[in-house]
Scaffold this motif. Structure first.
Motif, mmCIF file in Angstrom:
data_model
loop_
_atom_site.group_PDB
_atom_site.id
_atom_site.type_symbol
_atom_site.label_atom_id
_atom_site.label_comp_id
_atom_site.label_asym_id
_atom_site.label_seq_id
_atom_site.Cartn_x
_atom_site.Cartn_y
_atom_site.Cartn_z
ATOM 1 N N PRO B 124 -13.234 -7.573 24.779
ATOM 2 C CA PRO B 124 -12.906 -8.936 25.231
ATOM 3 C C PRO B 124 -12.260 -9.774 24.138
ATOM 4 N N GLU B 125 -12.660 -9.532 22.881
ATOM 5 C CA GLU B 125 -12.133 -10.343 21.775
ATOM 6 C C GLU B 125 -10.655 -10.038 21.498
ATOM 7 N N ASP B 126 -10.146 -8.912 22.050
ATOM 8 C CA ASP B 126 -8.739 -8.571 21.828
ATOM 9 C C ASP B 126 -7.817 -9.204 22.874
ATOM 10 N N LEU B 127 -8.405 -9.821 23.896
ATOM 11 C CA LEU B 127 -7.584 -10.449 24.934
ATOM 12 C C LEU B 127 -7.461 -11.950 24.646
ATOM 13 N N PRO B 128 -6.338 -12.573 25.036
ATOM 14 C CA PRO B 128 -6.136 -14.000 24.726
ATOM 15 C C PRO B 128 -6.864 -14.905 25.720
ATOM 16 N N ILE B 129 -8.174 -14.638 25.907
ATOM 17 C CA ILE B 129 -8.967 -15.402 26.876
ATOM 18 C C ILE B 129 -9.050 -16.874 26.469
ATOM 19 N N GLU B 130 -9.220 -17.096 25.150
ATOM 20 C CA GLU B 130 -9.352 -18.461 24.655
ATOM 21 C C GLU B 130 -8.132 -19.305 25.050
ATOM 22 N N ARG B 131 -6.928 -18.707 24.868
ATOM 23 C CA ARG B 131 -5.682 -19.406 25.211
ATOM 24 C C ARG B 131 -5.620 -19.697 26.706
ATOM 25 N N LEU B 132 -6.143 -18.761 27.496
ATOM 26 C CA LEU B 132 -6.149 -18.956 28.944
ATOM 27 C C LEU B 132 -7.068 -20.130 29.310
ATOM 28 N N LEU B 133 -8.256 -20.151 28.704
ATOM 29 C CA LEU B 133 -9.220 -21.218 29.013
ATOM 30 C C LEU B 133 -8.667 -22.588 28.608
ATOM 31 N N VAL B 134 -7.970 -22.638 27.479
ATOM 32 C CA VAL B 134 -7.360 -23.897 27.029
ATOM 33 C C VAL B 134 -6.356 -24.379 28.083
ATOM 34 N N ARG B 135 -5.560 -23.432 28.605
ATOM 35 C CA ARG B 135 -4.580 -23.811 29.630
ATOM 36 C C ARG B 135 -5.274 -24.333 30.889
ATOM 37 N N VAL B 136 -6.335 -23.646 31.292
ATOM 38 C CA VAL B 136 -7.057 -24.046 32.501
ATOM 39 C C VAL B 136 -7.549 -25.478 32.359
ATOM 40 N N LYS B 137 -8.146 -25.783 31.182
ATOM 41 C CA LYS B 137 -8.680 -27.117 30.950
ATOM 42 C C LYS B 137 -7.563 -28.162 30.882
ATOM 43 N N LYS B 138 -6.524 -27.846 30.087
ATOM 44 C CA LYS B 138 -5.499 -28.830 29.781
ATOM 45 C C LYS B 138 -4.557 -29.117 30.940
ATOM 46 N N GLU B 139 -4.285 -28.081 31.755
ATOM 47 C CA GLU B 139 -3.247 -28.237 32.763
ATOM 48 C C GLU B 139 -3.802 -28.489 34.174
ATOM 49 N N GLY B 140 -5.112 -28.623 34.256
ATOM 50 C CA GLY B 140 -5.706 -28.892 35.566
ATOM 51 C C GLY B 140 -5.465 -27.790 36.580
ATOM 52 N N ILE B 141 -5.565 -26.551 36.118
ATOM 53 C CA ILE B 141 -5.341 -25.412 37.020
ATOM 54 C C ILE B 141 -6.518 -25.292 37.984
ATOM 55 N N GLN B 142 -6.193 -25.129 39.284
ATOM 56 C CA GLN B 142 -7.250 -25.074 40.287
ATOM 57 C C GLN B 142 -7.456 -23.686 40.870
ATOM 58 N N LEU B 160 -14.143 -9.531 33.754
ATOM 59 C CA LEU B 160 -14.256 -10.358 32.555
ATOM 60 C C LEU B 160 -13.739 -11.773 32.831
ATOM 61 N N LEU B 161 -12.575 -11.851 33.522
ATOM 62 C CA LEU B 161 -12.003 -13.161 33.860
ATOM 63 C C LEU B 161 -12.984 -13.943 34.725
ATOM 64 N N LYS B 162 -13.609 -13.239 35.674
ATOM 65 C CA LYS B 162 -14.556 -13.904 36.581
ATOM 66 C C LYS B 162 -15.688 -14.555 35.774
ATOM 67 N N ARG B 163 -16.220 -13.793 34.809
ATOM 68 C CA ARG B 163 -17.320 -14.295 33.999
ATOM 69 C C ARG B 163 -16.887 -15.487 33.146
ATOM 70 N N GLU B 164 -15.715 -15.327 32.517
ATOM 71 C CA GLU B 164 -15.257 -16.366 31.600
ATOM 72 C C GLU B 164 -14.852 -17.651 32.331
ATOM 73 N N LEU B 165 -14.358 -17.487 33.563
ATOM 74 C CA LEU B 165 -13.846 -18.651 34.292
ATOM 75 C C LEU B 165 -14.924 -19.356 35.108
ATOM 76 N N ALA B 166 -16.072 -18.689 35.237
ATOM 77 C CA ALA B 166 -17.143 -19.222 36.093
ATOM 78 C C ALA B 166 -17.463 -20.703 35.822
ATOM 79 N N PRO B 167 -17.583 -21.115 34.508
ATOM 80 C CA PRO B 167 -17.972 -22.509 34.256
ATOM 81 C C PRO B 167 -16.924 -23.546 34.668
ATOM 82 N N PHE B 168 -15.710 -23.106 34.992
ATOM 83 C CA PHE B 168 -14.628 -24.068 35.182
ATOM 84 C C PHE B 168 -14.388 -24.485 36.632
ATOM 85 N N GLY B 169 -15.077 -23.810 37.536
ATOM 86 C CA GLY B 169 -14.942 -24.191 38.943
ATOM 87 C C GLY B 169 -13.561 -23.977 39.531
#
Lengths: 203, 203
Positions: B124-142, B160-169
């Protein structure tokens, strides 16, 4: 949604033989994301390609040249250890390279560039027969191996060579055609099998 | 018996994906004998390739840039008509281009670059998940469509995406997997057939 510059590179790649749009796109993406210097290196090589490589003036093989005015003589033609009395006639440079890989040809070559093909409108006058005859006379060639492919056009070209070379008294031979090494007899087509039988040799 | 310069060009071509020595040789011979200007044109394009094309800073798609210092934003990310609340996550740029060809994706993209693959040591640490989460937060992705391939690694990445994105609704969906259009049921493998059945939809 691809930028115009990528589109341009893709179109150029797609002009290479056997390369379609998807393969061209694959090359582009690889060059953009993988090895750092490959695109620039390959680019520099290609920019100068036609200034440094040219068909050999004698045989048609790829020859390296120093300047555009210099004569282009390939490493095979300039190799003094090669038998100058033996000449192998091939259709394309690809064929020459394939024969070289086998490593048993000790003479030199002559690339026709194309094969006689009535269907595609290629007649005897389209082949560099005159240049071949000049070489035969000038270089004292005694044996010619005709290594055109065992296809209809290849055979027709071999017969043309036979006719044209008849007055010169050179030994003309044709490469053997038959079941390939490692090939299964069960899967050989009838023509190949017929040739394998007709070309049988005493053990 | 091939000159050192041809050898060098062949070796460079052979570093492209899926290109072996014979294909590389075929490209070289074509460039030397066929179309006059192709080698130089392609060469010039490749020399400058990495100066003008770069992965998009936002999504990873190919972006055209004016200077090395400029930000690289691709035509999709800068297209104001695209739905900014919809994001499609893909493994590679190739996949993004394939989806674009279908023409029905109206949102934007995020290219992961690789898939989770325990066998190949990609965690998981080799994938750019952090960058994805930043985009989700910043750009109001629904809504996020996970378009990783329906393979073991693709499915693992989707989880993995499902787990990481769970807190963002955000609404997370997965592209459908089943018998392809025009495909014959007789030749579908058991896993594909199982997916086609499990993913059935009411008529």
């Amino acid at each position: 949604m691809i930028s115009s510059r990528s589109k341009r590179t893709i179109n150029l790649f797609a002009r290479l033989p056997g390369v379609g749009e998807k393969t061209a796109q694959r090359y582009l993406l690889y060059l953009l994301t993988a090895e750092d210097e490959l695109a620039a290196e390959l680019g520099r090589e290609l920019v100068e390609l036609r200034q440094h490589l040219r068909p050999c003036d004698l045989c048609g093989n790829i020859a390296e040249i120093d300047s555009l005015e210099a004569a282009a003589i390939c490493t095979i033609c300039s190799d003094s250890k090669r038998d100058k009395t033996l000449l192998c006639v091939v259709a394309r440079v690809h064929d020459l390279l394939a024969i070289e890989r086998a490593g048993s040809m000790r003479g030199r070559y002559f690339v026709l560039g194309k094969l006689l093909s009535p269907l595609e409108g290629v007649g005897p006058e389209d082949l560099p027969i005159e240049r071949l005859l000049v070489r035969v006379k000038k270089e004292g060639i005694q044996e010619i191996i005709c290594a055109t492919p065992p296809s209809v056009d290849g055979e027709a070209t071999a017969l043309l060579l036979k006719r044209e070379l008849a007055p010169f008294g050179v030994t003309l031979s044709r490469i053997a055609s038959g079941v390939p090494h490692g090939g299964d007899l069960e899967f050989a087509d009838p023509i190949t099998m017929g040739r394998a039988l007709a070309g049988r040799q005493r053990l």
